[in-house]
Design a protein around this motif. Structure first.
Motif, mmCIF file in Angstrom:
data_model
loop_
_atom_site.group_PDB
_atom_site.id
_atom_site.type_symbol
_atom_site.label_atom_id
_atom_site.label_comp_id
_atom_site.label_asym_id
_atom_site.label_seq_id
_atom_site.Cartn_x
_atom_site.Cartn_y
_atom_site.Cartn_z
ATOM 1 N N SER A 11 0.834 -1.197 0.000
ATOM 2 C CA SER A 11 0.000 0.000 0.000
ATOM 3 C C SER A 11 0.873 1.253 0.000
ATOM 4 C CB SER A 11 -0.915 -0.009 1.222
ATOM 5 O OG SER A 11 -1.780 1.101 1.206
ATOM 6 N N VAL A 12 1.927 1.242 0.801
ATOM 7 C CA VAL A 12 2.817 2.408 0.899
ATOM 8 C C VAL A 12 3.388 2.781 -0.459
ATOM 9 C CG1 VAL A 12 5.068 3.150 1.747
ATOM 10 C CG2 VAL A 12 3.423 2.150 3.320
ATOM 11 N N PHE A 13 3.759 1.767 -1.254
ATOM 12 C CA PHE A 13 4.390 2.043 -2.541
ATOM 13 C C PHE A 13 3.417 1.943 -3.712
ATOM 14 C CE2 PHE A 13 8.090 1.117 0.091
ATOM 15 C CZ PHE A 13 8.911 2.176 -0.256
ATOM 16 N N GLU A 14 2.127 2.029 -3.412
ATOM 17 C CA GLU A 14 1.141 2.102 -4.491
ATOM 18 C C GLU A 14 1.302 3.436 -5.202
ATOM 19 O OE1 GLU A 14 -1.056 1.855 -7.245
ATOM 20 O OE2 GLU A 14 -1.328 0.097 -5.961
ATOM 21 N N GLU A 15 1.578 3.368 -6.522
ATOM 22 C CA GLU A 15 1.870 4.602 -7.249
ATOM 23 C C GLU A 15 0.632 5.302 -7.775
ATOM 24 O OE1 GLU A 15 3.603 1.898 -9.842
ATOM 25 O OE2 GLU A 15 4.011 1.151 -7.843
ATOM 26 N N ARG A 16 -0.484 4.592 -7.919
ATOM 27 C CA ARG A 16 -1.674 5.164 -8.539
ATOM 28 C C ARG A 16 -2.664 5.615 -7.466
ATOM 29 N NH1 ARG A 16 -1.962 4.529 -13.976
ATOM 30 N NH2 ARG A 16 -4.188 4.953 -13.932
ATOM 31 N N ALA A 17 -2.973 6.901 -7.472
ATOM 32 C CA ALA A 17 -3.791 7.495 -6.414
ATOM 33 C C ALA A 17 -5.211 6.950 -6.388
ATOM 34 C CB ALA A 17 -3.831 9.015 -6.597
ATOM 35 N N GLY A 52 -0.957 16.413 -18.330
ATOM 36 C CA GLY A 52 0.358 16.016 -17.857
ATOM 37 C C GLY A 52 0.673 14.612 -18.326
ATOM 38 N N PRO A 53 1.948 14.225 -18.355
ATOM 39 C CA PRO A 53 2.318 12.879 -18.794
ATOM 40 C C PRO A 53 1.939 11.830 -17.762
ATOM 41 C CG PRO A 53 4.235 14.014 -17.944
ATOM 42 C CD PRO A 53 3.115 15.018 -17.943
ATOM 43 N N ARG A 54 2.162 10.588 -18.086
ATOM 44 C CA ARG A 54 1.858 9.519 -17.154
ATOM 45 C C ARG A 54 2.688 9.663 -15.891
ATOM 46 N NH1 ARG A 54 0.943 3.924 -20.281
ATOM 47 N NH2 ARG A 54 2.084 3.200 -18.463
ATOM 48 N N GLY A 55 2.028 9.491 -14.756
ATOM 49 C CA GLY A 55 2.738 9.539 -13.484
ATOM 50 C C GLY A 55 2.991 10.918 -12.935
ATOM 51 N N SER A 56 2.367 11.942 -13.520
ATOM 52 C CA SER A 56 2.647 13.317 -13.077
ATOM 53 C C SER A 56 1.793 13.760 -11.899
ATOM 54 C CB SER A 56 2.457 14.293 -14.247
ATOM 55 O OG SER A 56 1.140 14.215 -14.757
ATOM 56 N N GLY A 57 0.796 12.956 -11.506
ATOM 57 C CA GLY A 57 -0.002 13.297 -10.329
ATOM 58 C C GLY A 57 -1.403 13.789 -10.625
ATOM 59 N N LYS A 58 -1.899 13.566 -11.837
ATOM 60 C CA LYS A 58 -3.239 14.034 -12.191
ATOM 61 C C LYS A 58 -4.305 13.355 -11.327
ATOM 62 C CE LYS A 58 -2.838 12.881 -16.533
ATOM 63 N NZ LYS A 58 -1.461 12.354 -16.475
ATOM 64 N N SER A 59 -4.200 12.030 -11.194
ATOM 65 C CA SER A 59 -5.200 11.291 -10.396
ATOM 66 C C SER A 59 -5.158 11.725 -8.936
ATOM 67 C CB SER A 59 -4.956 9.783 -10.499
ATOM 68 O OG SER A 59 -5.197 9.327 -11.812
ATOM 69 N N THR A 60 -3.962 11.975 -8.415
ATOM 70 C CA THR A 60 -3.827 12.421 -7.027
ATOM 71 C C THR A 60 -4.593 13.715 -6.802
ATOM 72 O OG1 THR A 60 -1.667 11.376 -6.755
ATOM 73 C CG2 THR A 60 -2.195 13.170 -5.250
ATOM 74 N N LEU A 61 -4.427 14.667 -7.713
ATOM 75 C CA LEU A 61 -5.099 15.959 -7.576
ATOM 76 C C LEU A 61 -6.613 15.827 -7.742
ATOM 77 C CD1 LEU A 61 -2.508 18.150 -9.484
ATOM 78 C CD2 LEU A 61 -3.137 18.406 -7.070
ATOM 79 N N ARG A 63 -8.458 13.130 -7.093
ATOM 80 C CA ARG A 63 -8.981 12.457 -5.905
ATOM 81 C C ARG A 63 -8.954 13.397 -4.699
ATOM 82 N NH1 ARG A 63 -12.015 8.197 -5.766
ATOM 83 N NH2 ARG A 63 -10.956 7.204 -4.005
ATOM 84 N N GLN A 64 -7.884 14.178 -4.585
ATOM 85 C CA GLN A 64 -7.785 15.121 -3.474
ATOM 86 C C GLN A 64 -8.893 16.173 -3.569
ATOM 87 O OE1 GLN A 64 -3.821 16.656 -3.069
ATOM 88 N NE2 GLN A 64 -4.272 17.835 -1.232
ATOM 89 N N ALA A 65 -9.143 16.659 -4.790
ATOM 90 C CA ALA A 65 -10.225 17.626 -4.987
ATOM 91 C C ALA A 65 -11.567 17.001 -4.622
ATOM 92 C CB ALA A 65 -10.243 18.106 -6.440
ATOM 93 N N TYR A 66 -11.759 15.746 -4.992
ATOM 94 C CA TYR A 66 -13.006 15.035 -4.702
ATOM 95 C C TYR A 66 -13.281 14.985 -3.207
ATOM 96 C CZ TYR A 66 -16.159 10.970 -4.326
ATOM 97 O OH TYR A 66 -17.191 10.128 -4.016
ATOM 98 N N PHE A 67 -12.271 14.576 -2.439
ATOM 99 C CA PHE A 67 -12.459 14.449 -0.986
ATOM 100 C C PHE A 67 -12.610 15.823 -0.319
ATOM 101 C CE2 PHE A 67 -10.078 10.325 -1.655
ATOM 102 C CZ PHE A 67 -11.210 9.531 -1.505
ATOM 103 N N GLU A 68 -11.876 16.824 -0.801
ATOM 104 C CA GLU A 68 -11.998 18.162 -0.215
ATOM 105 C C GLU A 68 -13.373 18.760 -0.474
ATOM 106 O OE1 GLU A 68 -8.851 20.811 -1.242
ATOM 107 O OE2 GLU A 68 -7.260 19.529 -0.415
ATOM 108 N N ILE A 69 -13.901 18.556 -1.677
ATOM 109 C CA ILE A 69 -15.241 19.070 -1.988
ATOM 110 C C ILE A 69 -16.281 18.401 -1.096
ATOM 111 C CG2 ILE A 69 -17.045 19.174 -3.766
ATOM 112 C CD1 ILE A 69 -14.730 19.309 -5.843
ATOM 113 N N GLN A 70 -16.129 17.096 -0.897
ATOM 114 C CA GLN A 70 -17.051 16.382 -0.007
ATOM 115 C C GLN A 70 -16.988 16.940 1.419
ATOM 116 O OE1 GLN A 70 -16.165 12.168 -0.303
ATOM 117 N NE2 GLN A 70 -17.861 11.863 -1.729
ATOM 118 N N ASP A 71 -15.773 17.163 1.907
ATOM 119 C CA ASP A 71 -15.605 17.656 3.274
ATOM 120 C C ASP A 71 -16.169 19.067 3.445
ATOM 121 O OD1 ASP A 71 -14.414 15.295 4.042
ATOM 122 O OD2 ASP A 71 -12.359 16.039 3.830
ATOM 123 N N GLU A 72 -16.031 19.888 2.413
ATOM 124 C CA GLU A 72 -16.506 21.272 2.501
ATOM 125 C C GLU A 72 -18.027 21.344 2.488
ATOM 126 O OE1 GLU A 72 -14.478 22.971 -0.799
ATOM 127 O OE2 GLU A 72 -12.512 22.950 0.187
ATOM 128 N N GLY A 73 -18.689 20.356 1.848
ATOM 129 C CA GLY A 73 -20.140 20.231 1.922
ATOM 130 C C GLY A 73 -20.966 21.261 1.185
#
Length: 562
Positions: A11-17, A52-61, A63-73
């Motif tokens: 899990s720690v080294f899972e590269e895909r967000a 962005g190219p593969r592995g640049s962090g698009k999915s991370t951003l 997913r992060q936006a998804y959870f932040e929007i949920q938290d903000e309500g």
């Protein structure tokens, strides 16, 4: 000190967000000032394309936006992953209503995403949404598995879904619905891509804000979709020449690596910086190299060394090249463009080697410059190299009477491996770090691509189109529907069906893992991996534990998806 078991390491080294939980993403993600600016755009109004190219962090951003929007309500966030879109590509060669089926697949996945998001937020799922998604999951699974499906009796259109999303959002007491469409338009089918962007255009309103992750170079937009006008382009890619770059990457290590492994890096912090620079701003590559440095790649941890770091960098460089050269299989019509792209990359590195030879560490160059204007075929080659992350646009620069030059930084792992920095034979890790960190930002090597590719490369760089299956006559153009000679309808091969039959040697596995699969299993093709239920065969290979089992399957899934 507590030990870390294999499942946790996996899990720690899972590269895909997209495979990380909300807590894991929050705990392990470093958010920079630039990231916060991107997140603000992803959470705000208007249509955006996160590029962005593969592995640049698009999915991370996303997913992060998804959870932040949920938290903000305040708004409704809907996250959808379209990574399996290429599995629908064979429909376009077999089924007359393939475009309609694809459209339903895109829309119904959004509806299911809306239902899941509402349940996660504790909101009541509207009756209309429940009815729409009753049979949607089964329909989607059948399409993605290649099973024969009937066009649903009750189907929706982009306009109908748009109005429904507006109604559901308002009835839930929320202001806006934000669509976060991951792995969107990454399929190597131009028909699918163009159709996706037609849908994307229609899913916009004052209350609905679509965002989509796309790649540079290979994305085909519809004729009615104009980037910049229809949607703002937002770049996602850490810049390794930023002042705080190494600080950010060190923070990733501190957040991600458990104490038992972190202790092994004590006194070897320069190796972390070495890999961080070699990753060229791509977090996924950094995590892979880091796990290799610590021995997690082979499921047995050990102390990090310079030799292991060099091996990790060489393997990473090879994997980046493999991503590029795999385009010859995924985009067969551009096979010659890929060949010339390989020549352009290696030739440009040779020019940098010559330029850097004898120069001080503070005046080394990592940037190559091509004189403008850039010819259209060369632009396509460059864009495909950008997709793989081999090069990165470093912006144009004017040299007065000498003209305008288009500058591109070359992936640091490739420069390190080829000693293109001109550091001599016995250079140290600190020498490399110093050369990459303190170099002259304005230094670059000028070269005319024709001196590398040949003066006649434009004429030779042509689309590799399948001839007519009936008479063998060459195709007039990529979009030709009928043969100009015999009049028969032209057919094209299914990219997906060819890809799943590709040998596992094309997946970029380490030699040890590849030989393990060949010697201890019947797995020979990508399809064999995907058909290995519960990973029974893969887990039976000696020295392949949960980390590599998951990675091998992901490599296969990625190979036939994005």
């Amino acid at each position: 000190m507590s030990t870390v078991g294999e499942p946790l390491l996996a899990s720690v080294f899972e590269e895909r967000a997209e495979y990380l939980s909300k807590d894991e993403l929050s705990e392990w993600t470093t958010t920079t000032k630039a990231d916060r600016a991107i997140l603000a755009k992803l959470k705000g109004p208007g249509a955006k394309l996160l590029i962005g190219p593969r592995g640049s962090g698009k999915s991370t951003l996303l997913r992060q936006a998804y959870f932040e929007i949920q938290d903000e309500g305040q708004n409704l966030a809907i996250y959808v992953n379209y990574s399996k879109s290429l599995a629908l590509e064979p429909l376009f060669h077999k089924t007359a209503n393939a475009l309609q089926l694809f459209r339903q697949w895109v829309l119904l996945k959004i509806a299911i995403g809306a239902s899941e998001s509402m349940r996660e937020c504790g909101l009541k799922v509207p009756t209309g949404l429940r009815e729409m998604t009753i049979e949607a999951s089964s329909f989607i699974k059948k399409l993605e598995s290649g099973a024969t499906v009937e066009f649903p009796e009750k189907f929706t259109t982009p306009t109908e879904l748009l109005h429904a999303l507006e109604t559901w959002t308002k009835s839930s007491g929320l202001k806006r619905c934000i669509l976060l469409l991951d792995d969107a338009a990454h399929a190597f089918s131009s028909e699918q891509q163009r159709e996706f962007f037609e849908i994307f255009r229609e899913l916009r309103s004052r209350a609905i804000s679509p965002k989509a992750a796309v790649y540079p170079g290979i994305t085909s937009y519809s004729p009615n979709f104009h980037v910049g006008h229809e949607a703002e382009l937002v770049e996602c890619w850490y810049r390794p020449d930023d002042e705080d770059y190494l600080i950010v990457m060190r923070d990733i290590v501190t957040r991600r690596i458990p104490p038992t492994l972190l202790s092994r890096l004590k006194g070897r912090e320069e190796l972390v910086d070495y890999l961080a620079l070699a990753s060229f701003g791509l977090p996924r590559g950094f995590l892979v190299m880091l796990s290799q440095l610590l021995g997690v790649e082979e499921d047995e941890t050990h102390n990090p060394t310079r030799i292991l770091a060099d091996k990790a960098i060489a393997d990473h460089g090879a994997s980046v090249r493999q991503i590029f050269f795999s385009l010859a299989e995924k985009l067969p019509r551009y096979r010659k463009f890929v060949d010339f792209g390989g020549d352009l990359e290696s030739g440009s590195i040779r020019h940098l080697q010559s330029y850097n030879s004898g120069r001080s560490s503070r005046s080394k160059a990592t940037v190559i410059a091509y004189p403008g204007p850039i010819e259209s075929k060369l632009a396509r080659i460059i864009a495909m190299l950008e997709y793989a992350g081999i090069i990165r646009d470093a912006h144009k620069v004017s040299r007065g009477e000498k003209g305008v030059y288009h500058r591109y930084a070359i992936h640091y792992s490739l420069l390190i491996e080829s000693n293109a920095l001109g550091l001599g034979r016995n250079f140290s890790v600190s020498d490399i770090i110093g050369a990459l960190s303190t170099r002259d930002a304005h230094a670059f090597s000028r070269v005319n691509p024709s001196s590398i590719l040949g003066k006649d490369y434009v004429g030779k760089c042509t689309l590799d189109l399948l001839p007519c299956q009936n008479c063998g006559a060459p195709r007039f153009s990529e979009d030709a529907q009928f043969c100009m000679k015999c009049g028969r309808q032209l057919r094209s091969a299914s990219v997906y069906e060819e890809l799943i039959q590709s040998p596992i040697e094309n997946l970029g596995l380490t030699e040890k893992k590849l030989q393990g699969l060949l010697q201890h299993t019947e797995i020979r093709t990508v399809s064999d991996i995907l058909m290995d239920e519960e990973n029974v065969q893969i887990r039976g290979v000696p020295h392949i534990g949960p980390v590599w089992t998951a990675r091998i399957r992901r490599y296969a899934e990625e190979f036939v998806s994005v």
